[in-house]
Motif scaffolding. Structure first.
Motif, mmCIF file in Angstrom:
data_model
loop_
_atom_site.group_PDB
_atom_site.id
_atom_site.type_symbol
_atom_site.label_atom_id
_atom_site.label_comp_id
_atom_site.label_asym_id
_atom_site.label_seq_id
_atom_site.Cartn_x
_atom_site.Cartn_y
_atom_site.Cartn_z
ATOM 1 N N ARG A 50 -21.811 -60.275 -55.726
ATOM 2 C CA ARG A 50 -22.692 -60.607 -54.600
ATOM 3 C C ARG A 50 -23.835 -59.601 -54.500
ATOM 4 O O ARG A 50 -25.004 -59.975 -54.400
ATOM 5 C CB ARG A 50 -21.909 -60.673 -53.290
ATOM 6 N N TYR A 103 -26.817 -66.803 -58.834
ATOM 7 C CA TYR A 103 -25.861 -67.074 -57.766
ATOM 8 C C TYR A 103 -24.772 -66.012 -57.858
ATOM 9 O O TYR A 103 -24.562 -65.416 -58.920
ATOM 10 C CB TYR A 103 -25.265 -68.478 -57.927
ATOM 11 N N PRO A 104 -24.057 -65.743 -56.770
ATOM 12 C CA PRO A 104 -23.082 -64.641 -56.773
ATOM 13 C C PRO A 104 -21.767 -64.963 -57.499
ATOM 14 O O PRO A 104 -20.682 -64.834 -56.946
ATOM 15 C CB PRO A 104 -22.844 -64.374 -55.288
#
Length: 115
Positions: A50, A103-104
């Motif tokens: 993240r 995207y995480p």
């Protein structure tokens, strides 16, 4: 078709930013040094997917370099203009190669596709 257009746009940005950089007379060695600098944001992945995705995306969107480029041009800062042109060239190169915003999920998915 949209994916191909994203690649072509990236190539156009790479060429335009590089041409402007050299047309303004900036040194080639600085170009080469700065061209890889944005990828230092990948170090954010050491703190997890993240944090890594946020760090990478903050450095790999065009908003900051465009704002700083315009501000640097407005106040006559050749250094700011040079840095931002190479920054934009890096972003264009990444887009041309299909490396998009992350995207995480440990960097496996981008706005282009799943890697």
């Amino acid at each position: 078709m949209p994916r191909t257009l994203l690649h072509v746009e990236g190539g156009a940005l790479l060429l335009a930013a590089t041409a402007a950089y050299f047309r303004l007379g900036h040194p080639w060695w600085l170009y080469l040094l700065l061209l890889i600098a944005p990828d230092l944001s990948l170090l954010g992945y050491a703190a997890g997917p993240r944090v890594g995705a946020v760090a990478y995306n903050l450095v790999h969107t065009m908003v900051a370099p465009i704002i700083v480029l315009v501000a640097g041009w407005w106040v006559g800062s050749a250094g700011a203009v040079a840095v931002c042109l190479v920054w934009l060239a890096h972003l264009g190169m990444d887009r041309m190669l299909g490396l998009g915003l992350k995207y995480p999920d440990a960097g496996k998915s981008t706005h282009f596709d799943r890697l």
